[in-house]
Design a protein around this motif. Sequence first.
Motif, mmCIF file in Angstrom:
data_model
loop_
_atom_site.group_PDB
_atom_site.id
_atom_site.type_symbol
_atom_site.label_atom_id
_atom_site.label_comp_id
_atom_site.label_asym_id
_atom_site.label_seq_id
_atom_site.Cartn_x
_atom_site.Cartn_y
_atom_site.Cartn_z
ATOM 1 N N LEU A 119 -27.120 44.867 11.688
ATOM 2 C CA LEU A 119 -27.440 45.041 13.099
ATOM 3 C C LEU A 119 -26.239 44.620 13.926
ATOM 4 O O LEU A 119 -25.699 43.533 13.725
ATOM 5 N N GLY A 120 -25.792 45.501 14.808
ATOM 6 C CA GLY A 120 -24.638 45.177 15.631
ATOM 7 C C GLY A 120 -24.800 45.702 17.051
ATOM 8 O O GLY A 120 -25.484 46.697 17.280
ATOM 9 N N LEU A 121 -24.189 45.025 17.996
ATOM 10 C CA LEU A 121 -24.165 45.449 19.394
ATOM 11 C C LEU A 121 -22.711 45.524 19.851
ATOM 12 O O LEU A 121 -21.839 44.854 19.297
ATOM 13 N N ARG A 122 -22.468 46.330 20.871
ATOM 14 C CA ARG A 122 -21.114 46.476 21.414
ATOM 15 C C ARG A 122 -21.193 46.474 22.939
ATOM 16 O O ARG A 122 -21.848 47.339 23.529
ATOM 17 N N PHE A 123 -20.555 45.481 23.544
ATOM 18 C CA PHE A 123 -20.469 45.388 24.993
ATOM 19 C C PHE A 123 -19.036 45.696 25.412
ATOM 20 O O PHE A 123 -18.088 45.286 24.734
ATOM 21 N N GLU A 124 -18.871 46.398 26.516
ATOM 22 C CA GLU A 124 -17.548 46.813 26.968
ATOM 23 C C GLU A 124 -17.349 46.464 28.442
ATOM 24 O O GLU A 124 -18.305 46.465 29.223
ATOM 25 N N ARG A 125 -16.088 46.192 28.785
ATOM 26 C CA ARG A 125 -15.746 45.995 30.193
ATOM 27 C C ARG A 125 -14.285 46.380 30.394
ATOM 28 O O ARG A 125 -13.484 46.363 29.450
ATOM 29 N N ASP A 126 -13.930 46.713 31.617
ATOM 30 C CA ASP A 126 -12.545 47.019 31.951
ATOM 31 C C ASP A 126 -11.752 45.723 32.070
ATOM 32 O O ASP A 126 -12.261 44.700 32.528
ATOM 33 N N ALA A 127 -10.490 45.777 31.630
ATOM 34 C CA ALA A 127 -9.605 44.628 31.716
ATOM 35 C C ALA A 127 -8.197 45.125 32.008
ATOM 36 O O ALA A 127 -7.898 46.324 31.914
ATOM 37 N N SER A 128 -7.317 44.191 32.363
ATOM 38 C CA SER A 128 -5.937 44.546 32.673
ATOM 39 C C SER A 128 -5.039 43.361 32.364
ATOM 40 O O SER A 128 -5.369 42.217 32.682
ATOM 41 N N ILE A 129 -3.917 43.622 31.700
ATOM 42 C CA ILE A 129 -2.904 42.609 31.411
ATOM 43 C C ILE A 129 -1.553 43.176 31.810
ATOM 44 O O ILE A 129 -1.126 44.219 31.304
ATOM 45 N N ALA A 130 -0.862 42.491 32.722
ATOM 46 C CA ALA A 130 0.466 42.910 33.192
ATOM 47 C C ALA A 130 0.459 44.364 33.656
ATOM 48 O O ALA A 130 1.400 45.118 33.390
ATOM 49 N N GLY A 131 -0.608 44.763 34.317
ATOM 50 C CA GLY A 131 -0.701 46.113 34.847
ATOM 51 C C GLY A 131 -1.153 47.158 33.854
ATOM 52 O O GLY A 131 -1.334 48.324 34.217
ATOM 53 N N THR A 132 -1.345 46.779 32.582
ATOM 54 C CA THR A 132 -1.799 47.715 31.564
ATOM 55 C C THR A 132 -3.321 47.764 31.564
ATOM 56 O O THR A 132 -3.989 46.733 31.412
ATOM 57 N N LYS A 133 -3.888 48.953 31.749
ATOM 58 C CA LYS A 133 -5.333 49.106 31.776
ATOM 59 C C LYS A 133 -5.889 49.076 30.356
ATOM 60 O O LYS A 133 -5.413 49.797 29.470
ATOM 61 N N LEU A 134 -6.911 48.228 30.154
ATOM 62 C CA LEU A 134 -7.462 48.003 28.828
ATOM 63 C C LEU A 134 -8.976 48.107 28.858
ATOM 64 O O LEU A 134 -9.610 47.976 29.908
ATOM 65 N N LEU A 135 -9.535 48.314 27.671
ATOM 66 C CA LEU A 135 -10.966 48.200 27.454
ATOM 67 C C LEU A 135 -11.187 46.997 26.549
ATOM 68 O O LEU A 135 -10.622 46.922 25.458
ATOM 69 N N GLN A 136 -11.986 46.037 27.005
ATOM 70 C CA GLN A 136 -12.298 44.863 26.185
ATOM 71 C C GLN A 136 -13.716 44.980 25.650
ATOM 72 O O GLN A 136 -14.647 45.326 26.394
ATOM 73 N N THR A 137 -13.886 44.700 24.358
ATOM 74 C CA THR A 137 -15.208 44.766 23.747
ATOM 75 C C THR A 137 -15.642 43.379 23.286
ATOM 76 O O THR A 137 -14.815 42.500 23.023
ATOM 77 N N LEU A 138 -16.942 43.217 23.173
ATOM 78 C CA LEU A 138 -17.546 42.037 22.564
ATOM 79 C C LEU A 138 -18.617 42.560 21.614
ATOM 80 O O LEU A 138 -19.557 43.243 22.047
ATOM 81 N N GLU A 139 -18.483 42.238 20.317
ATOM 82 C CA GLU A 139 -19.296 42.879 19.290
ATOM 83 C C GLU A 139 -19.969 41.840 18.388
ATOM 84 O O GLU A 139 -19.419 41.463 17.349
ATOM 85 N N PRO A 140 -21.154 41.346 18.755
ATOM 86 C CA PRO A 140 -21.907 40.477 17.841
ATOM 87 C C PRO A 140 -22.528 41.312 16.718
ATOM 88 O O PRO A 140 -22.946 42.454 16.941
ATOM 89 N N ARG A 141 -22.603 40.706 15.525
ATOM 90 C CA ARG A 141 -23.121 41.432 14.371
ATOM 91 C C ARG A 141 -23.895 40.484 13.455
ATOM 92 O O ARG A 141 -23.451 39.357 13.205
ATOM 93 N N ILE A 142 -25.059 40.928 12.988
ATOM 94 C CA ILE A 142 -25.869 40.194 12.019
ATOM 95 C C ILE A 142 -26.048 41.075 10.793
ATOM 96 O O ILE A 142 -26.383 42.264 10.909
ATOM 97 N N PHE A 143 -25.812 40.499 9.616
ATOM 98 C CA PHE A 143 -25.880 41.247 8.360
ATOM 99 C C PHE A 143 -26.733 40.454 7.377
ATOM 100 O O PHE A 143 -26.450 39.282 7.110
ATOM 101 N N TYR A 144 -27.783 41.087 6.866
ATOM 102 C CA TYR A 144 -28.641 40.430 5.872
ATOM 103 C C TYR A 144 -28.467 41.108 4.527
ATOM 104 O O TYR A 144 -28.456 42.343 4.437
#
Length: 214
Positions: free
Chosen positions: A1-26
């Motif tokens: 089971l996994g989820l993926r959250f996304e948000r816009d980010a920027s470092i030194a003017g470079t446009k980025l996509l940042q993810t956060l991905e929690p995961r549970i594995f049985y």
Amino acid sequence: LGLRFERDASIAGTKLLQTLEPRIFYLYTENEDQRDLPIFDTADLTFGVEQLFRENRFSGVDRINDANQFTFALTSRLISRSDGSELLSATAGRIYHLDPRRVTLDGVIGREQKDDKSGWVSELVLRLGGGYDAKALWVWNNEDGNLDQGLVRLRWRGGDPRSLFNIAYRTRGKGIDQADLSFSWPFRPNMALIGRYFYDIEQEEVLEALAGVQ
């Protein structure tokens, strides 16, 4: 089971996509007596991020592990908005065992691995551009929280897939302290120079040295 959250980010003017991905594995694998089966090429795998989600903790097929366990892990990535390339990924996780593991490589009757959880494992991978990438891995001991395993590696890949340079340093427990240097360099369309120098810092001896033409 996994989820993926996304948000816009920027470092030194470079446009980025940042993810956060929690995961549970049985994983559940029933225990089977395998002591009568010979061992040809099976061994314990070195613990790392890849082992968090493997179905068998052994390499080879001579032993199938027993398991009743949960893995909890969290990954975050930075992805370039311009070309979709992954610039950074960071992962941390550990395994929680619900039952002792009874399958062993030595086949000793009654021996069990009773730790109820693995040590924490974390990994950081950076894509530096120009063919360079770097990786760092840390595994902390479950009993006292000390660093049980560490790896730092810098790699370069050229336009030709045979153009490769690696330099790495690894430590494990109190007895493994090693440096590793390897390369491949093409000098004709169908030929390349290859070499490796693998040195044990703790014992002050060369573990492997080779040079050749491929």
